[in-house]
Design a protein around this motif. Structure first.
Motif, PDB file in Angstrom:
ATOM      1  N   GLY A   9       0.705  -1.126  -0.123  1.00 19.50           N
ATOM      2  CA  GLY A   9      -0.099   0.155  -0.091  1.00 19.50           C
ATOM      3  C   GLY A   9       0.754   1.215  -0.049  1.00 19.50           C
ATOM      4  N   ILE A  10       1.864   1.355   0.769  1.00 16.82           N
ATOM      5  CA  ILE A  10       2.896   2.530   0.838  1.00 16.82           C
ATOM      6  C   ILE A  10       3.472   2.406  -0.666  1.00 16.82           C
ATOM      7  CG2 ILE A  10       5.127   3.389   1.829  1.00 16.82           C
ATOM      8  CD1 ILE A  10       3.922   1.890   4.679  1.00 16.82           C
ATOM      9  N   ALA A  11       3.922   1.360  -0.973  1.00 19.91           N
ATOM     10  CA  ALA A  11       4.661   1.445  -2.286  1.00 19.91           C
ATOM     11  C   ALA A  11       3.820   1.953  -3.651  1.00 19.91           C
ATOM     12  CB  ALA A  11       4.891   0.023  -2.746  1.00 19.91           C
ATOM     13  N   ILE A  12       2.478   1.943  -3.512  1.00 21.55           N
ATOM     14  CA  ILE A  12       1.652   2.152  -4.415  1.00 21.55           C
ATOM     15  C   ILE A  12       1.216   3.448  -4.061  1.00 21.55           C
ATOM     16  CG2 ILE A  12      -0.654   1.908  -5.338  1.00 21.55           C
ATOM     17  CD1 ILE A  12      -0.572  -1.202  -4.917  1.00 21.55           C
ATOM     18  N   GLY A  13       1.066   3.992  -2.869  1.00 25.33           N
ATOM     19  CA  GLY A  13       0.799   5.476  -2.776  1.00 25.33           C
ATOM     20  C   GLY A  13       1.859   6.135  -3.134  1.00 25.33           C
ATOM     21  N   LEU A  14       2.971   5.817  -2.968  1.00 24.05           N
ATOM     22  CA  LEU A  14       4.406   6.648  -3.091  1.00 24.05           C
ATOM     23  C   LEU A  14       4.639   6.842  -4.600  1.00 24.05           C
ATOM     24  CD1 LEU A  14       6.898   5.336  -0.425  1.00 24.05           C
ATOM     25  CD2 LEU A  14       5.872   7.556  -0.516  1.00 24.05           C
ATOM     26  N   SER A  15       3.970   5.985  -5.375  1.00 29.86           N
ATOM     27  CA  SER A  15       4.380   5.764  -6.882  1.00 29.86           C
ATOM     28  C   SER A  15       3.406   6.656  -7.557  1.00 29.86           C
ATOM     29  CB  SER A  15       4.532   4.396  -7.392  1.00 29.86           C
ATOM     30  OG  SER A  15       3.053   3.759  -7.297  1.00 29.86           O
ATOM     31  N   MET A  16       2.394   7.134  -6.986  1.00 28.50           N
ATOM     32  CA  MET A  16       1.154   7.796  -7.662  1.00 28.50           C
ATOM     33  C   MET A  16       1.655   9.074  -8.250  1.00 28.50           C
ATOM     34  SD  MET A  16      -1.399   5.943  -8.005  1.00 28.50           S
ATOM     35  CE  MET A  16      -0.315   4.414  -8.328  1.00 28.50           C
ATOM     36  N   ASP A  17       2.424   9.850  -7.504  1.00 26.12           N
ATOM     37  CA  ASP A  17       2.974  10.981  -8.373  1.00 26.12           C
ATOM     38  C   ASP A  17       3.804  10.675  -9.313  1.00 26.12           C
ATOM     39  OD1 ASP A  17       1.407  12.777  -6.401  1.00 26.12           O
ATOM     40  OD2 ASP A  17       3.266  13.029  -5.205  1.00 26.12           O
ATOM     41  N   ALA A  18       4.487   9.485  -9.225  1.00 23.97           N
ATOM     42  CA  ALA A  18       5.738   9.194 -10.245  1.00 23.97           C
ATOM     43  C   ALA A  18       4.834   8.996 -11.562  1.00 23.97           C
ATOM     44  CB  ALA A  18       6.622   8.383  -9.736  1.00 23.97           C
ATOM     45  N   VAL A  38      15.506  16.051 -11.761  1.00 29.28           N
ATOM     46  CA  VAL A  38      14.612  17.029 -10.913  1.00 29.28           C
ATOM     47  C   VAL A  38      13.235  16.654 -10.791  1.00 29.28           C
ATOM     48  CG1 VAL A  38      13.675  19.231 -11.023  1.00 29.28           C
ATOM     49  CG2 VAL A  38      16.067  19.031 -11.903  1.00 29.28           C
ATOM     50  N   MET A  39      12.636  15.894 -11.737  1.00 26.95           N
ATOM     51  CA  MET A  39      11.306  15.264 -11.643  1.00 26.95           C
ATOM     52  C   MET A  39      11.450  14.292 -10.547  1.00 26.95           C
ATOM     53  SD  MET A  39       9.446  15.460 -15.429  1.00 26.95           S
ATOM     54  CE  MET A  39       9.338  16.849 -16.358  1.00 26.95           C
ATOM     55  N   ALA A  40      12.147  13.596 -10.574  1.00 30.50           N
ATOM     56  CA  ALA A  40      12.323  12.198  -9.875  1.00 30.50           C
ATOM     57  C   ALA A  40      12.530  12.660  -8.373  1.00 30.50           C
ATOM     58  CB  ALA A  40      13.405  11.295 -10.338  1.00 30.50           C
ATOM     59  N   ILE A  41      13.462  13.557  -8.070  1.00 30.17           N
ATOM     60  CA  ILE A  41      13.515  14.309  -6.684  1.00 30.17           C
ATOM     61  C   ILE A  41      12.241  14.894  -6.187  1.00 30.17           C
ATOM     62  CG2 ILE A  41      14.626  16.012  -5.601  1.00 30.17           C
ATOM     63  CD1 ILE A  41      17.322  15.410  -7.277  1.00 30.17           C
ATOM     64  N   ALA A  42      11.442  15.542  -7.043  1.00 29.89           N
ATOM     65  CA  ALA A  42      10.370  16.471  -6.584  1.00 29.89           C
ATOM     66  C   ALA A  42       9.382  15.165  -6.389  1.00 29.89           C
ATOM     67  CB  ALA A  42       9.997  17.220  -7.818  1.00 29.89           C
ATOM     68  N   THR A  43       9.215  14.353  -6.985  1.00 33.94           N
ATOM     69  CA  THR A  43       8.275  13.052  -6.914  1.00 33.94           C
ATOM     70  C   THR A  43       8.430  12.337  -5.743  1.00 33.94           C
ATOM     71  OG1 THR A  43       8.971  11.682  -8.611  1.00 33.94           O
ATOM     72  CG2 THR A  43       7.306  13.508  -9.158  1.00 33.94           C
ATOM     73  N   SER A  44       9.937  12.133  -5.207  1.00 30.22           N
ATOM     74  CA  SER A  44      10.239  11.064  -4.295  1.00 30.22           C
ATOM     75  C   SER A  44      10.589  11.849  -3.048  1.00 30.22           C
ATOM     76  CB  SER A  44      11.498  10.335  -4.879  1.00 30.22           C
ATOM     77  OG  SER A  44      12.684  11.455  -5.000  1.00 30.22           O
ATOM     78  N   ILE A  45      10.083  13.143  -2.563  1.00 27.47           N
ATOM     79  CA  ILE A  45      10.631  13.848  -1.476  1.00 27.47           C
ATOM     80  C   ILE A  45       9.829  13.349  -0.402  1.00 27.47           C
ATOM     81  CG2 ILE A  45      10.476  16.136  -0.194  1.00 27.47           C
ATOM     82  CD1 ILE A  45      11.617  17.278  -2.825  1.00 27.47           C
ATOM     83  N   ASP A  46       8.538  13.022  -0.706  1.00 22.30           N
ATOM     84  CA  ASP A  46       7.495  12.395   0.449  1.00 22.30           C
ATOM     85  C   ASP A  46       8.150  11.027   0.755  1.00 22.30           C
ATOM     86  OD1 ASP A  46       7.081  11.482  -2.106  1.00 22.30           O
ATOM     87  OD2 ASP A  46       5.079  11.238  -1.813  1.00 22.30           O
ATOM     88  N   ALA A  47       8.891  10.396   0.022  1.00 22.34           N
ATOM     89  CA  ALA A  47       9.456   8.987   0.158  1.00 22.34           C
ATOM     90  C   ALA A  47      10.428   9.379   1.401  1.00 22.34           C
ATOM     91  CB  ALA A  47       9.961   8.349  -0.904  1.00 22.34           C
TER      92      ALA A  47
END
Length: 195
Positions: A8-17, A111-120
């Motif tokens: 669930g955490i993995a799917i949630g974190l991947s939604m912005d990506a 930059v996009m990868a960093i921006a979408t993974s900061i919540d991780a």
């Protein structure tokens, strides 16, 4: 280890990506599998590395991360989305036929990868207690699941975006810019008002 919570955490974190991958697929003409894989690997790698960094920082840095992560994501995604909107608006009078191009360079992808993974990054602090990853090996396993999940979801997002981009051609970059600005704003609002 609580595998259901981890998934669930993995799917949630991947939604912005996923959303950014769809945007990348939509604005890239002549999309090749190598480019799609580069996007998916980049997002998957950052989604796996950031929780490890967050875990290493631990509770000492939790307050600082939670105060800044949403602002960093907002600024980065807002800038990238704003640039896409500007470029699409500036080129609106040019030939509307779809041309083979690759507007997403490697630096912009990072930059996009960093921006979408900061919540991780922040998630890495609570991940051990949330899923029972109490050792380095279990934490490594947990972040591997997050990375692989993000890779698969991002790869599918690129091809979904490709289909969308082929259908709507000249409007894809403009819409993609608005999507990135929306994601950045959503992250900011969620952290300011709902956390």
């Amino acid at each position: 280890m609580d595998y259901l919570s981890l998934l669930g955490i993995a799917i949630g974190l991947s939604m912005d990506a996923f959303a950014v991958s769809v945007t990348n697929g939509a604005v890239t003409r002549g999309l090749r599998i190598a480019h799609a894989l580069k996007i998916a690997v980049c997002f998957g790698l950052f989604q796996a590395v950031m929780p490890m960094i967050g875990w290493a920082i631990g509770k000492a840095g939790e307050g600082l991360i939670s105060q800044l992560d949403h602002w960093i994501a907002f600024v980065l995604l807002g800038y990238i989305g704003g640039k896409m909107i500007y470029d699409a608006w500036k080129d609106r009078n040019k030939e509307t036929e779809c041309q083979s191009r690759n507007p997403i360079g490697f630096r912009m992808l990072i930059v996009m990868a960093i921006a979408t993974s900061i919540d991780a990054l922040a998630t890495g602090i609570i991940l051990p207690s949330a899923v029972g990853a109490s050792t380095v090996a279990l934490m490594g396993y947990a972040v591997s699941i997050i990375g692989v999940t993000t890779f698969a979801i991002s790869l599918s997002g690129v091809f979904i975006g490709k289909k969308f981009g082929d259908l709507f051609c000249s409007k894809a970059e403009l819409l993609g810019g608005f999507v990135l600005v929306f994601i950045g704003t959503k992250i900011l609002i969620e952290h300011l008002f709902f956390s």
